[in-house]
Design an enzyme around this catalytic site. Structure first.
Site, PDB file in Angstrom:
ATOM      1  N   SER A   1      12.085  25.887   5.119  1.00  8.70           N
ATOM      2  CA  SER A   1      13.196  24.958   5.328  1.00  8.70           C
ATOM      3  C   SER A   1      12.668  23.526   5.281  1.00  8.70           C
ATOM      4  CB  SER A   1      13.886  25.267   6.664  1.00  8.70           C
ATOM      5  OG  SER A   1      15.124  24.608   6.739  1.00  8.70           O
ATOM      6  N   ASN A   2      13.414  22.586   5.770  1.00 13.93           N
ATOM      7  CA  ASN A   2      12.978  21.181   5.765  1.00 13.93           C
ATOM      8  C   ASN A   2      13.516  20.482   7.006  1.00 13.93           C
ATOM      9  OD1 ASN A   2      15.692  19.958   5.102  1.00 13.93           O
ATOM     10  ND2 ASN A   2      15.410  21.320   3.350  1.00 13.93           N
ATOM     11  N   ARG A   3      13.197  19.195   7.156  1.00 13.68           N
ATOM     12  CA  ARG A   3      13.478  18.491   8.414  1.00 13.68           C
ATOM     13  C   ARG A   3      14.883  17.876   8.481  1.00 13.68           C
ATOM     14  NH1 ARG A   3       8.815  14.374   8.570  1.00 13.68           N
ATOM     15  NH2 ARG A   3      10.225  13.425  10.087  1.00 13.68           N
TER      16      ARG A   3
END
Ligand code: CTP
Length: 222
Positions: A21-23
């Site tokens: 995933s990412n931030r």
């Protein structure tokens, strides 16, 4: 007007306990959806998993993976006047999903990744599209140049560019709004809720009847 807004990250599962995933916090997308509601528009909010209060008045479609977001966007976009794709969609996903937890071993491990489908580009490729298509470009360098390339490559009408190092997870951001016709508008650093109101004012100025005319140049009406 009817708005479709995507927000937040996608999660691409590796096995039952892990994902890529990412931030992305989803704050910008939620602020845009909220500003659209405040201005009296209808909103479908297609959201990845975020830590934000649900928005009263929006139709919320919760998704997890890029494939789920792709399907939800394609299901709702046709009924909308403006599609704002603000989500941080993963560019790659694991080639296979392990049904069992992958066990630790004492050797190097690599994961095969394959590209996800580009949701924004897929809408840009729709024949007889009748909605304004807005993308978001998150960059760490060559902001304007990269955003212009994305606007053209994905065939959208507006690309909103921001420096990912300023906006990511933050309550504030600064934006560069690039129009298909070549105009550029800078919106200086401000809370995302204020920026969202400015963006909704810009998007609402577009008359979707313009899509009835052939070869229309998308630019801002004064
Ligand atoms: N986007 C999308 N589907 C993807 C990847 C991106 O719809 N699989 C959309 C995003 O929602 C955003 C725009 O494309 O509106 C630009 O996303 P961004 O992450 O800035 O760029 P990428 O196209 O992923 O390119 P890069 O990661 O190389 O900067």
């Amino acid at each position: 007007m009817r708005f479709l807004v995507t927000a937040g990250p996608t999660r691409e599962p590796i096995d039952p306990v892990r994902y890529i995933s990412n931030r992305s916090s989803g704050k910008m997308g939620y602020a845009i959806a909220e500003a659209a509601l405040e201005a009296g528009h209808d909103v479908v909010l297609i959201s990845g998993l975020v830590n934000l209060q649900p928005l009263r008045g929006a139709k919320l479609v919760s998704v997890s993976t890029s494939d789920e977001m792709f399907n939800a966007v394609h299901q709702h976009a046709g009924g909308c006047d403006v599609c704002v794709l603000c989500a941080a969609v993963a560019d790659y996903k694991p080639a296979t999903l392990s049904p069992l937890k992958i066990k630790k071993r004492d050797e190097e491990f690599s994961l095969e990744l394959i590209p996800t489908r580009d949701i924004l580009a897929s809408l840009g490729g729709w024949r007889d599209r009748r909605f304004l298509l807005v993308g978001f470009a998150a960059e760490t360098h060559d902001l304007q140049e990269n955003a212009v390339k994305k606007l053209r490559a994905k065939n959208c009408d507006i690309m909103v560019a921001n420096d990912a190092r300023v906006g990511m997870e933050s309550d504030e951001n600064e934006l560069l709004v690039l129009f298909r016709g070549g105009e550029i508008k800078k919106i200086p650093r401000a809370p995302k809720k204020i920026l969202a109101r400015e963006l909704i004012k810009i998007f609402s100025k577009f008359d979707t009847k313009m899509f009835d005319k052939k070869n229309v140049t998308i630019s801002e009406r004064n």
